[in-house]
Design an enzyme around this catalytic site. Structure first.
Site, short mmCIF file in Angstrom:
data_model
loop_
_atom_site.label_atom_id
_atom_site.label_comp_id
_atom_site.label_asym_id
_atom_site.label_seq_id
_atom_site.Cartn_x
_atom_site.Cartn_y
_atom_site.Cartn_z
N ASP A 123 0.85 -1.20 0.00
CA ASP A 123 0.00 0.00 0.00
C ASP A 123 0.89 1.25 0.00
O ASP A 123 0.84 2.03 0.94
CB ASP A 123 -0.95 -0.01 1.22
CG ASP A 123 -0.21 -0.05 2.55
OD1 ASP A 123 0.96 -0.50 2.58
OD2 ASP A 123 -0.80 0.38 3.56
N VAL B 174 2.37 -6.39 2.97
CA VAL B 174 2.90 -5.31 3.81
C VAL B 174 1.92 -4.13 3.94
O VAL B 174 2.31 -3.03 4.30
CB VAL B 174 4.29 -4.84 3.31
CG1 VAL B 174 5.30 -5.96 3.35
CG2 VAL B 174 4.20 -4.23 1.91
C1 BDR Z 1 2.88 -0.37 8.60
O1 BDR Z 1 1.87 0.61 8.43
C2 BDR Z 1 2.11 1.37 7.28
O2 BDR Z 1 1.90 2.72 7.53
C3 BDR Z 1 3.52 1.06 6.83
O3 BDR Z 1 3.61 1.11 5.43
C4 BDR Z 1 3.75 -0.33 7.35
O4 BDR Z 1 3.31 -1.30 6.43
C5 BDR Z 1 3.63 -0.09 9.88
O5 BDR Z 1 2.77 -0.18 10.97
CA CA Z 2 2.82 -0.76 4.13
#
Ligand code: BDR
Ligand code: CA
Length: 305
Positions: free
Chosen positions: A9, A122
């Site tokens: 994302d 992720v």
């Molecule tokens: C996660 O939250 C997002 O803001 C970052 O990209 C990461 O995947 C960290 O808590």
């Molecule tokens: Ca992320």
């Protein structure tokens, strides 16, 4: 070579992970990128993913993931990643286009290649959960799952919840209960891999490249927002997953079972380790060697356009 789908994302740290996936390509085979909602709306994260794939000259398709979480209302992390989800760098006009439906792509690819494909997530785990629920062959066919998310050392959205799990706790529960072998990089470990001024100076002194400009512009913003909202310098959350694929010795793990709190009001989206459970299936990263991580980052940096 391990073949993987990268569901993200982007997002400042997602962008660093993508850059490392390009620069360390001798260690694994990135099959495709799926952009999901998370740090921003799916429309914005898809634009960022396409811009990054073009700038990095990554030869992989970019698919569209989910636009909404399974049950809860959508939350985004505009305070950290900005209004467009990747504030800071300016990209040239994008020539590449979305390759279509990421859920369909992931289902077909994983089911048609049993035991071959790893799914790295992720952002919120919605795409993974939808695939698991859509077809029982999907979970059975996956090689393994690697996720960034969860925490047992306090949260970064609420006192106890980490963003990726908080953004879709019901999806995270489906993933952690899937029975697939999972490697988890939660805040307990990713907060051990922090950016700092020495690293930034080393990048500033490196050869002039397109990616160097993108990295410095995006980190300038990321440092500012992290200093304002969380802690000093940003952590390299998402890049830990790619570093692990390239060099597993960077991390130490403990085997646990992870439960997600989907019920309570105060701890909604928190993860809990069930250490005594019999059906442990999560290798939870507990320690990171930050020096080794940054060495790997600089190895990647040298090879980027
Ligand atoms: C996660 O939250 C997002 O803001 C970052 O990209 C990461 O995947 C960290 O808590
Ligand atoms: Ca992320």
């Amino acid at each position: 070579m391990e073949r993987f789908i990268f569901d993200c994302d982007p997002g400042h740290d997602d962008a660093v992970a993508l850059a490392m996936a390009k620069g360390l390509s001798e260690y694994f085979k990135l099959e495709a990128v799926i952009a999901t909602f998370g740090n921003q709306t799916r429309e914005k994260t898809l634009t960022n993913a396409l811009n990054l794939v073009q700038a990095l000259e990554l030869d992989v398709p970019v698919y569209e993931g989910s636009t909404e979480p399974l049950l809860r209302e959508r939350v985004v992390a505009a305070n950290i990643h900005g209004e467009n989800g990747l504030a800071g760098p300016v990209f040239p006009p994008c020539r590449i286009k979305s390759a279509g439906n990421g859920i369909r792509y992931a289902l077909d690819t994983v089911i048609n290649n049993p035991g071959e494909i790893t799914f790295v997530s992720v952002g919120p785990y919605t795409d993974l959960a939808v695939c698991i629920k859509s077809d029982p062959r999907f979970a059975k066919s996956l090689k393994r799952i690697i996720v960034m998310g969860g925490s047992t050392c306090g949260g970064n959205v609420t006192n106890t919840a980490e963003f990726n799990v908080y953004a879709d706790p019901e999806a995270a529960k489906i993933v952690f209960d899937s029975g697939v072998e999972i490697y988890q990089f939660g805040l307990d470990t990713t907060l051990q891999v922090m950016l700092n001024e020495d690293i930034l100076n080393r990048v500033r002194n490196s050869e002039e490249t397109t990616y160097k400009k993108i990295f410095l512009a995006s980190m300038e913003y990321y440092v500012k927002s992290c200093k304002e909202f969380i802690h000093d310098y940003p952590a390299m959350h998402d890049p830990c997953t790619i570093a692990f694929l390239a060099d597993p010795s960077i991390f130490e793990f403990r085997k646990v079972r992870v439960a997600v709190d989907c019920k309570s009001q105060l701890n909604y989206g928190a993860t809990v380790d069930l250490r005594e459970a019999e059906n442990k299936n999560v290798y939870k990263a507990v320690k990171a060697d930050s020096e080794k991580f940054w060495n790997l980052f600089f190895k990647a940096l040298e090879r980027l356009p």
